[in-house]
Enzyme design. Structure first.
Site, mmCIF file in Angstrom:
data_model
loop_
_atom_site.group_PDB
_atom_site.id
_atom_site.type_symbol
_atom_site.label_atom_id
_atom_site.label_comp_id
_atom_site.label_asym_id
_atom_site.label_seq_id
_atom_site.Cartn_x
_atom_site.Cartn_y
_atom_site.Cartn_z
ATOM 1 N N LYS A 46 -23.938 -11.931 -56.183
ATOM 2 C CA LYS A 46 -22.765 -12.661 -55.665
ATOM 3 C C LYS A 46 -21.718 -11.605 -55.327
ATOM 4 C CE LYS A 46 -19.300 -16.102 -57.057
ATOM 5 N NZ LYS A 46 -18.942 -17.029 -58.140
ATOM 6 N N TRP A 47 -21.316 -11.550 -54.065
ATOM 7 C CA TRP A 47 -20.416 -10.509 -53.572
ATOM 8 C C TRP A 47 -19.028 -11.131 -53.414
ATOM 9 C CZ3 TRP A 47 -22.309 -5.744 -50.961
ATOM 10 C CH2 TRP A 47 -21.279 -4.981 -50.400
ATOM 11 N N ASP A 48 -18.161 -10.841 -54.342
ATOM 12 C CA ASP A 48 -16.843 -11.479 -54.359
ATOM 13 C C ASP A 48 -15.787 -10.587 -53.689
ATOM 14 O OD1 ASP A 48 -14.940 -13.387 -54.989
ATOM 15 O OD2 ASP A 48 -15.439 -13.487 -57.112
ATOM 16 N N TRP A 58 -6.289 -21.279 -51.250
ATOM 17 C CA TRP A 58 -7.238 -21.234 -52.346
ATOM 18 C C TRP A 58 -7.418 -22.659 -52.911
ATOM 19 C CZ3 TRP A 58 -6.659 -22.560 -57.503
ATOM 20 C CH2 TRP A 58 -7.761 -22.242 -58.318
ATOM 21 N N ARG A 95 5.247 6.886 -51.973
ATOM 22 C CA ARG A 95 5.360 5.431 -52.094
ATOM 23 C C ARG A 95 5.756 5.085 -53.525
ATOM 24 N NH1 ARG A 95 3.618 1.356 -48.997
ATOM 25 N NH2 ARG A 95 1.805 2.230 -47.956
ATOM 26 N N ASP A 103 0.861 -1.180 0.000
ATOM 27 C CA ASP A 103 0.000 0.000 0.000
ATOM 28 C C ASP A 103 0.898 1.230 0.000
ATOM 29 O OD1 ASP A 103 -1.521 2.231 0.807
ATOM 30 O OD2 ASP A 103 -3.049 0.883 1.620
ATOM 31 N N ASP A 105 -13.402 -22.597 -54.939
ATOM 32 C CA ASP A 105 -13.340 -22.674 -56.403
ATOM 33 C C ASP A 105 -13.024 -24.093 -56.857
ATOM 34 O OD1 ASP A 105 -14.041 -20.128 -57.029
ATOM 35 O OD2 ASP A 105 -11.996 -19.361 -57.122
ATOM 36 N N ASN A 157 -11.533 -10.788 -54.040
ATOM 37 C CA ASN A 157 -10.485 -11.663 -54.571
ATOM 38 C C ASN A 157 -9.045 -11.321 -54.213
ATOM 39 O OD1 ASN A 157 -11.812 -13.790 -56.097
ATOM 40 N ND2 ASN A 157 -12.708 -12.111 -57.238
HETATM 41 C C1 DGJ Z 1 -13.572 -15.942 -57.723
HETATM 42 C C2 DGJ Z 1 -14.798 -16.755 -57.439
HETATM 43 O O1 DGJ Z 1 -14.535 -17.710 -56.472
HETATM 44 C C3 DGJ Z 1 -15.300 -17.377 -58.723
HETATM 45 O O2 DGJ Z 1 -16.424 -18.157 -58.465
HETATM 46 C C4 DGJ Z 1 -15.595 -16.311 -59.731
HETATM 47 O O3 DGJ Z 1 -16.680 -15.529 -59.304
HETATM 48 C C5 DGJ Z 1 -14.365 -15.447 -59.950
HETATM 49 N N1 DGJ Z 1 -13.851 -14.949 -58.715
HETATM 50 C C6 DGJ Z 1 -14.681 -14.304 -60.882
HETATM 51 O O4 DGJ Z 1 -13.661 -13.441 -61.004
#
Ligand code: DGJ
Length: 729
Positions: free
Chosen positions: A481-483, A204, A441, A62, A553, A485
């Site tokens: 479809k919302w990708d 992948w 950069r 303390d 994929d 990559n």
């Molecule tokens: C990656 C996805 O996994 C595929 O199914 C396809 O949509 C390609 N991109 C398209 O660029």
């Protein structure tokens, strides 16, 4: 039923839903001790498991009085199972929360102050979160001894499933800014470390590989620092008691309702107890919390089973259906989907797409999806991302959509909203929208020729929102479809000052949620499907918005079998988007059977199908339409043989009313001289079922005691049997 109670005399919180229980004791020093975690109990007489933390007390001095402190303050916190370990004091196991104040000190020591119990769950602003009925929440408020900060620890328990939702919120109640250096959503201390840790790593095309290791001394860490939940490690992990398997024993699953960097850390120290922390990865994380501000950590999920791994999975599957996903069509039949990607990639025009639509119609397609390549100057994967206007020279989308309508098909489209190509109008106009962009950069990392947009910046999110909105107002699509990559490399944001660069990773995720949250709210009839170079963002954060996520994929059934099977440990089959493709490893019949144990769709050149293949696929599509929703989407999954344990895989799904069941058996290597009797599970022992494998009728008891005999033929490589059992009246 009351799920959460507080015994004032014992200072004990009891969370118990009749099958699973969790108790927390407020000790004399104000630490919250996790004194019980396991199966429900009849009574909570004594305070369990307080194990010598006082006896081995570390002395305190303390400062004001110049004396050694008495018993009450000498609690040795690292010897007890705690809810929130302190940091910068005696306990070195790894605190879930670390704060730094104006003086730079790291000490963080939260002690109990008050509680609140209420019906329902906390709604987390800006973050996907659990919702639903039949749930109670215990909100515990703790105050830091080192800073003017409060911590709210929320624990929500469901009445009908062994799922606990946990998170923390940190509030700066002082005048000076604070820096949050770590904000884990949960700590779970278990008295024993006698578990195996199962996690799902990959890459992948090989997402979610089964990895099982004994929990050992020291630290085990499962994490992502890629800016997304990633293909490299999935945020779903589980602990399996030694000897437990699919049908018996203890299993404890963990997941995070989050799509960004995460860290699951298991530490076994000198007491051989297990100390788990789980939440946002603290690598390069630092959040500046101004006076009066709050930081909310995403919700973490704990699923408990003492009846094997399948029961843990079943609880998680039902949780996703009933308490997570927000898509309004969740309870309805999902259309058979045809995706243009693997059939023609970027190489299409209006005529080709119209021909694909016609051909896909013959195999039962109900939703036609035009994948990548319809916008901007996107003739290959090096240009066009960021320019979300229809390339009318390439494709007449109005005509395509009208044709789908004529055939009674829905129409869907592909986007990759968080990305930009340097060869795009958006990049030419706004290079500063690029993540990592800064004066001076000389180089910036590309992946698939593209950059990540700075979604930590509101103006960038607004720009993409405005473009997508303009598209959606003109083209009334049923599906997106919302990708996504690439992963994050240079995590620097132009839009944030130097002292806020530690916020970038988390703000990228918040930007993603802001955009997808706004669009799903404005277009609730549109079904959004998640995707990230295959299954690189297969997580509960995305699943809040998307009822299904593209799984990988890799559609070759030899690999796909493992991917789908393993994904199902943490996620429902109805969320696992899977298509029949044209890989030559197996016939279409096999590939269709496998896709049936997911969402079922196609991805090939449909004009090349033979009459026989068309008939096979059309037949599976019919079966899908008749039984999938009841038996697979809303059914209970049983894993009969795991492909990581033997030379074949077998799984089964049973409808809730137990009147129908689908079984999928798939061989690996050619092997004909082995018995393959597979006992089924989950049927009604007294009901009689006809199976379409050998046409026999047997009782549920027969199938569960004797099983199906898959050993009568010489099974070829990846040979597959799909068996439907229906109640025979
Ligand atoms: C990656 C996805 O996994 C595929 O199914 C396809 O949509 C390609 N991109 C398209 O660029």
């Amino acid at each position: 039923m009351k799920l959460i109670a507080y015994d004032e005399g014992k200072r004990l919180f009891v969370l118990d839903n009749g099958r699973f229980a969790y108790t927390i004791y407020v000790n004399d020093a104000g630490y919250l001790e996790t004194v019980y975690f396991g199966a429900s109990r009849a009574e909570y007489g004594d305070i369990d498991c307080v194990r010598g933390a006082w006896e081995s007390a570390s002395p305190h001095y303390d400062v004001a009085r110049g004396v050694e402190l008495g018993y009450a303050d000498k609690f040795k916190s690292d010897a007890a199972p705690l809810e929130i370990s302190p940091h910068g004091v005696w306990d070195k196991r790894g605190a879930p929360v670390i704060l730094r104040g104006a003086d730079g000190a790291f000490e963080t020591d939260f002690r109990y102050e008050s509680y609140r119990i209420y019906a329902g769950l906390p709604a987390l602003e800006g973050l996907p979160h659990a919702h639903g009925e039949g749930v109670e929440t215990l909100e515990l408020t703790l105050r830091d001894r080192a800073h003017d900060a409060l911590l709210r620890l929320n624990l929500s328990l469901f009445a009908d499933k062994n799922v606990l939702v946990k998170n923390v919120e940190i509030e700066n109640v002082g005048k000076e800014p604070l820096r949050v250096l770590r904000a884990m959503s949960l700590q779970l201390d278990l008295p024993s470390a006698d578990y195996d840790l199962v996690h799902f790593c990959g890459r992948w095309g090989k997402e979610r590989d089964w990895c099982e290791n004994p929990v050992h001394d020291g630290v085990q860490e499962i994490s992502s620092n890629f800016g997304r939940s990633s293909a490299d490690e999935n945020p779903f992990v589980f602990l399996k008691a030694r000897g437990a398997d699919e049908a018996q024993g203890e299993a404890i699953g963990f997941n995070l309702i989050y799509s960004g960097n995460f860290k699951f850390r298991a530490f076994v120290g000198m007491y051989r107890a297990l100390h788990v922390t789980y939440g946002i990865n603290d690598e390069d994380f630092e959040w500046l919390l101004a006076s009066g501000e709050r930081f909310t950590a995403p919700q973490a999920i704990i699923a408990y089973s003492d009846e094997g791994i399948d029961a843990m999975s079943a609880a998680l599957h039902r949780f996703v259906h009933e308490n997570l996903n927000t898509y309004q069509g969740l309870g309805e039949h999902r259309p058979v989907l045809f995706n243009s990607w693997e059939g023609c990639y970027f190489d299409f025009d209006t005529a080709r797409i119209l021909a694909y639509i016609d051909a896909s119609h013959k195999i039962g397609t109900e939703l036609f999806v035009l994948d990548d390549g319809w916008f901007g100057a996107r003739s290959d994967d090096s240009r066009g991302l960021g320019d979300w206007w229809v390339n009318k020279e390439k494709v007449d989308l109005h005509k395509v959509m009208a044709h789908c309508k004529e055939l009674g098909m829905k129409f869907g489209i592909w986007f990759e909203p968080e990305m930009v190509d340097f060869d795009s109008d958006l990049f030419r106009a706004h290079p500063e929208y690029t993540l990592g962009w800064k004066e001076g950069r000389t180089e910036l990392t590309l992946a698939r020729h593209q950059f990540h947009l700075d979604f930590a910046c509101d103006a960038v999110v607004e720009n993409i929102y405005a473009q997508m909105k303009a598209f959606l107002e003109e083209y009334h699509v049923d599906y997106i479809k919302w990708d996504y990559n690439r992963t994050v490399a240079e995590h620097f944001s132009n839009a944030l000052p130097p002292e806020r660069q530690g916020e970038v990773y988390h703000r990228l995720v918040l930007g993603y949620y802001r955009l997808i949250g706004r669009l799903t709210a404005e277009y609730p009839h549109i079904m959004f499907e998640g995707c990230a170079s295959g299954g690189g963002r297969f997580d509960l954060g995305t699943m809040y918005y998307c009822p299904q996520i593209w799984c990988s994929d890799e559609s070759d059934p030899a690999q796909r079998m493992d991917i789908q099977f393993n994904t199902s440990y943490g996620y429902p089959l109805s969320a696992i988007a899977s298509h029949v493709n044209d890989s030559k490893v197996a016939p279409y019949r096999t590939k269709a059977a496998l896709a049936l144990f997911g969402t079922y769709g196609y991805e090939m050149n449909p004009e090349l199908l033979t009459e026989e293949e068309i008939a096979d696929l059309a037949e599976t599509a019919e079966l899908y339409k008749k039984y999938h929703h009841k038996v697979i989407a809303e059914g209970t999954l049983y894993r009969l043989r795991a492909p990581h344990k033997c030379n074949y895989m077998c799984m089964q799904s049973v409808s809730q009313d137990k009147t129908a069941s689908l079984v999928l058996f798939m061989n690996k290597l050619k092997e004909g001289d082995r018995f393959r009797f597979v006992r089924l599970r989950g049927l009604d022992a007294e009901k009689r079922y006809r199976n379409d494998f050998d046409g026999q009728v047997h009782t549920g008891e027969y199938y569960m005691r004797v099983g199906l005999n898959f050993s009568r033929e010489w099974l070829q490589e990846f040979d597959c049997r799909r068996v439907l059992l229906t109640e025979a009246k």
